[in-house]
Design an enzyme around this catalytic site. Structure first.
Site, short mmCIF file in Angstrom:
data_model
loop_
_atom_site.label_atom_id
_atom_site.label_comp_id
_atom_site.label_asym_id
_atom_site.label_seq_id
_atom_site.Cartn_x
_atom_site.Cartn_y
_atom_site.Cartn_z
N LYS A 13 0.87 -1.19 0.00
CA LYS A 13 0.00 0.00 0.00
C LYS A 13 0.90 1.23 0.00
O LYS A 13 1.93 1.25 0.70
CB LYS A 13 -0.89 0.01 1.26
CG LYS A 13 -1.62 1.32 1.49
CD LYS A 13 -2.66 1.62 0.40
CE LYS A 13 -3.30 2.99 0.61
NZ LYS A 13 -4.23 3.33 -0.51
N CYS A 16 -0.89 11.82 -6.23
CA CYS A 16 -1.00 12.52 -4.96
C CYS A 16 -1.50 13.94 -5.20
O CYS A 16 -1.26 14.51 -6.26
CB CYS A 16 0.35 12.55 -4.28
SG CYS A 16 0.92 10.89 -4.06
C1 LIG Z 1 -5.83 9.19 -4.05
C2 LIG Z 1 -4.77 9.39 -2.99
C3 LIG Z 1 -5.39 9.31 -1.60
C4 LIG Z 1 -4.13 10.73 -3.18
C5 LIG Z 1 -3.67 8.32 -3.17
C6 LIG Z 1 -4.00 6.92 -2.66
C7 LIG Z 1 -5.01 6.21 -3.51
C8 LIG Z 1 -6.23 5.81 -3.01
C9 LIG Z 1 -6.65 6.08 -1.62
O1 LIG Z 1 -5.91 5.68 -0.68
O2 LIG Z 1 -7.76 6.65 -1.49
N1 LIG Z 1 -7.14 5.17 -3.81
C10 LIG Z 1 -6.86 4.88 -5.12
O3 LIG Z 1 -7.69 4.28 -5.85
N2 LIG Z 1 -5.64 5.23 -5.62
C11 LIG Z 1 -4.71 5.91 -4.88
O4 LIG Z 1 -3.62 6.22 -5.41
#
Ligand SMILES: CC(C)(C)CCc1c(C(=O)O)[nH]c(=O)[nH]c1=O
Length: 308
Positions: free
Chosen positions: A45, A127
């Site tokens: 993750k 990000c």
């Molecule tokens: C969207 C962010 C929270 C900035 C990064 C983590 C992330 C998330 C998340 O942790 O919400 N979900 C996704 O489908 N892709 C991601 O890259």
């Protein structure tokens, strides 16, 4: 027939990975991945400098044709995952890292450069950038600036996770930036950003954060994923590998990703729906397709999508 693939010098017996974020946050989940047959390599993750609880539930919702999520980057923190890849890993592992600011990304990667870890790392470019600006990967100049600074000190294997692009000029622009840097790979696509699902019976959204807006995954994003894999493969230097992510539910989908140029293929939403046994099914289905077509290895058809 073999499904052998190469992960930056390590031979994998399967080209299949987990999509970062799915079943890869805790030590238990990572150990499950380490013991999953036909999962050739694994991805953690995305880790941030500090551990994060993430968004309130509900933050993941299963849909008929995929999924929507606004997890909010819940993770046990960069130190935990660095320790895992240094001390615990048994299966080839890509360390995924993220930051809520470009400055934090630099701090994290400087620490990683100084650490004993020599393995592959993937910087999540989905990000948020500075408030009021689009996410980093949708700001081509900002991405160029961040990567320029990163590669002024970072000398270890580093790739990037990209959100989907939807304009041919955007494919040109991001590829022009990425081709300037000694990246090991790009992983495309991240979820399709800011989708919305409506529960008709309750007349309400299905995830809590961001008013119900969230990233889309699963079979509904397959055409977008294939387009991004194909477009980036066509534009990036051969030295930059392409990891295909998005929309995989069958061996045919894995075959399609590889035909578009993917070196490795990750599976996310379908793991949430079917469990880790999905990797055995996908490997079996891919082998059957290859046998039927007379292919002995992935290289026999990788990137060989024909135009009309
Ligand atoms: C969207 C962010 C929270 C900035 C990064 C983590 C992330 C998330 C998340 O942790 O919400 N979900 C996704 O489908 N892709 C991601 O890259």
């Amino acid at each position: 027939i073999d499904l052998n693939a190469d992960l930056f010098g390590q031979i994998l017996t399967s080209p299949l990975l987990n999509a970062s974020g799915v079943h890869c946050q805790t030590k238990e989940e990572l150990n499950d991945l380490a013991h999953t047959s036909n999962l050739g390599a694994m991805v953690t993750k995305s880790a941030t400098l500090q551990a994060r609880a993430g968004n309130p539930n509900p933050r993941y919702y299963d849909l008929k044709n995929g999924s929507i999520n606004s997890m909010g980057l819940p993770n046990l923190g960069y130190d935990f995952y660095l320790d895992y890849v240094l001390q615990e890993q048994t299966k080839p592992t890509i360390l995924s890292v993220a930051a809520l600011s470009a400055a934090d990304a630099i701090t994290l990667l400087k620490d990683l450069q100084a650490s004993d870890y020599q393995g592959p790392t993937e910087l999540n470019l989905s990000c948020p950038n500075i408030v009021g600006e689009p996410q980093l990967a949708y700001d081509f100049e900002a991405t160029d600036r961040v990567l320029k600074e990163v590669f002024s000190f970072y000398t270890k294997p580093l790739g990037v996770k990209l959100p989907p692009y939807f304009d041919l000029v955007h494919f040109d622009k991001i590829a022009a930036v990425l081709n300037k840097y000694p990246l090991t790979h790009v992983n495309t696509i991240n979820s399709v950003g800011n989708g919305l699902w409506v529960d008709i019976e309750q007349e309400q959204v299905v995830t809590k954060a961001k008013g119900g807006f969230g990233g889309l995954g699963g079979t509904m994003v397959l055409p977008t994923a294939l387009a991004n894999v194909r477009a980036l493969r066509q534009r990036l230097h051969d030295s930059i590998k392409v990891l295909g992510t998005g929309g995989v539910t069958s061996g045919e989908d894995v075959f399609a990703h590889i035909l578009c140029g993917a070196d490795l293929v990750s599976v996310g939403t379908q793991v949430m729906k079917e469990g880790l046994s999905v990797y055995d099914r996908l490997a079996e289905e891919l082998q059957a397709i290859m046998a039927h077509k007379g292919y002995q290895s992935l290289a026999d058809f990788r990137g060989k999508l024909k135009e009309l």
